[in-house]
Design a protein around this motif. Structure first.
Motif, PDB file in Angstrom:
ATOM      1  N   GLY A 113       4.044   5.065   1.428  1.00 52.72           N
ATOM      2  CA  GLY A 113       3.086   4.598   0.283  1.00 52.72           C
ATOM      3  C   GLY A 113       3.483   5.493  -0.819  1.00 52.72           C
ATOM      4  O   GLY A 113       4.449   5.796  -1.025  1.00 52.72           O
ATOM      5  N   GLU A 114       2.370   5.343  -1.774  1.00 52.39           N
ATOM      6  CA  GLU A 114       2.600   6.200  -3.210  1.00 52.39           C
ATOM      7  C   GLU A 114       1.683   7.409  -2.994  1.00 52.39           C
ATOM      8  O   GLU A 114       0.964   7.695  -2.401  1.00 52.39           O
ATOM      9  CB  GLU A 114       2.070   5.065  -3.942  1.00 52.39           C
ATOM     10  N   ARG A 115       1.853   8.175  -4.148  1.00 52.66           N
ATOM     11  CA  ARG A 115       1.117   9.334  -4.597  1.00 52.66           C
ATOM     12  C   ARG A 115      -0.162   8.597  -4.812  1.00 52.66           C
ATOM     13  O   ARG A 115      -0.502   7.841  -5.588  1.00 52.66           O
ATOM     14  CB  ARG A 115       1.878  10.007  -5.586  1.00 52.66           C
ATOM     15  N   THR A 116      -1.491   9.289  -4.153  1.00 50.70           N
ATOM     16  CA  THR A 116      -2.649   8.694  -4.330  1.00 50.70           C
ATOM     17  C   THR A 116      -3.492   9.879  -4.734  1.00 50.70           C
ATOM     18  O   THR A 116      -3.546  10.989  -4.423  1.00 50.70           O
ATOM     19  CB  THR A 116      -2.931   8.220  -2.876  1.00 50.70           C
ATOM     20  N   PRO A 117      -4.691   9.466  -5.664  1.00 53.44           N
ATOM     21  CA  PRO A 117      -5.544  10.372  -6.088  1.00 53.44           C
ATOM     22  C   PRO A 117      -6.469  10.781  -4.829  1.00 53.44           C
ATOM     23  O   PRO A 117      -6.637   9.749  -3.932  1.00 53.44           O
ATOM     24  CB  PRO A 117      -6.286   9.595  -7.032  1.00 53.44           C
ATOM     25  N   ILE A 118      -6.997  12.064  -4.703  1.00 53.03           N
ATOM     26  CA  ILE A 118      -7.989  12.651  -3.477  1.00 53.03           C
ATOM     27  C   ILE A 118      -8.937  11.568  -3.460  1.00 53.03           C
ATOM     28  O   ILE A 118      -9.879  11.654  -2.263  1.00 53.03           O
ATOM     29  CB  ILE A 118      -8.082  13.891  -3.667  1.00 53.03           C
TER      30      ILE A 118
END
Length: 336
Positions: free
Chosen positions: A179-184
């Motif tokens: 996937g992608e970098r994701t906000p917490i």
């Protein structure tokens, strides 16, 4: 004697009934387990077939783009793939029902052996649901699976006061980012992974674009604490409340110094007094207004490092105990 005979007979009957019950239960467990294994193997077989069908669809689609395959061929492969998806989901649902029936039959005794294979349409890998369970006050992760969409859902929870600050996370499996970098504040949703020889994922944490730390987690555990290297939060023991100047002048052999304190704005400091050493030697019997300079013999107070300040408001009520920071020429107040 007759009572003993009757009791023995009843005991023998109970033993026979217990043996029969154990035999029936063992047979039921064996039958349920065999059905469970058969369903699991059927699901694995269909999963392999589904993968092959997907690859065949990709291949014929690529050939179609090159003009080497008819659209009808692509459509056939697409229909085959969609049909295989439905069959796989049906098989997975059947396996799920057998799994939980076996779990009920064993009164939860199979949980530790089946951890990580819970496959209800919305379940955690280890059996946790979305419902709130025991609260964790440390950083932690959670994993859930949505079988109806064939995706897993990964999220993290970071306390608001955790330092260093963490804003985003990434998931990596065997060197490949998932996937992608994701906000917490959000969850990462991705197609369910086909784990190889390890169930470990690496979770990397970032503060915006800056790398912070990473943890290795076991995906067979649906919810656990993240072993992050949090910063040591230092508690402030004092704060700057003003500055000071000392002007020294000599008259013959006598040297005098004039101390002027300038409080920072909004501190409310209006008066001060000075003691030295053990605090019993007081050089200002009465609080001195901050607008005035305090003049003293330099010989008496050779260094302000050892002096203790008491700071007052306009009503001469004590605000702080303080000290002189001679390196920065600031007035520091000790916090309660």
């Amino acid at each position: 004697m007759y009572a003993v005979y009757t009791a023995c007979k009843e005991y023998a009957g109970a033993v026979t009934a217990l043996a029969a019950a154990e035999k029936a239960l063992t047979k039921q467990l064996s039958s349920s387990y065999e059905a469970l294994v058969t369903a699991r193997n059927a699901y694995y077989t269909l999963s392999d077939t589904l993968t092959a069908s997907r690859e065949a669809l990709k291949k014929v689609t690529a050939l179609n783009k090159l003009g080497k395959a008819e659209y009808s061929e692509v459509k056939d492969k697409q229909n085959d793939y969609e049909q295989m998806q439905l069959e796989t989901i049906d098989t997975l649902a059947a396996y799920n029902e057998l799994l939980y029936a076996f779990e009920r039959l064993t009164c939860g005794g199979a949980t530790k052996y089946l951890q990580g294979v819970g496959i209800s349409t919305r379940t955690g890998a280890g059996g946790d649901s979305y419902a709130e369970v025991d609260r964790i006050n440390e950083p932690y992760y959670y994993i859930n699976t949505e079988i109806e969409n064939m995706v897993f859902v990964f999220g993290v929870s970071i306390p608001d006061d955790f330092e260093p600050e963490i804003t985003h996370f990434e998931i990596w499996y065997e060197g490949v980012q998932i996937g992608e970098r994701t906000p917490i504040s959000r969850q990462l949703r991705h197609l369910a992974l086909d784990y190889g020889e390890t169930n470990e994922l690496t979770v990397r944490f970032f503060n915006d674009t800056s790398y912070v730390d990473q943890c290795v987690i076991d995906t067979s555990v649906a919810r656990d604490v993240l072993k992050l290297k949090g910063a040591v939060i230092k508690t402030e023991t004092e704060k700057k409340v003003g500055t000071y100047t000392v002007t020294t002048s000599s008259l013959g052999r006598v040297s005098t110094s004039a101390l002027t304190i300038t409080p920072d704005r909004k501190t409310g400091i209006a008066y001060f007094s000075i003691a030295y050493g053990d605090g019993k030697t007081v050089f200002t019997p009465e609080p001195v207004p901050v607008e005035d300079s305090f003049t003293y013999l330099t010989l008496l107070i050779q260094s302000l490092d050892g002096a203790t300040l008491t700071l007052y408001d306009a009503d001469k009520e004590k605000l702080y105990t303080g000290r002189f920071d001679t390196a920065a020429q600031t007035v520091m107040a000790v916090l309660p």
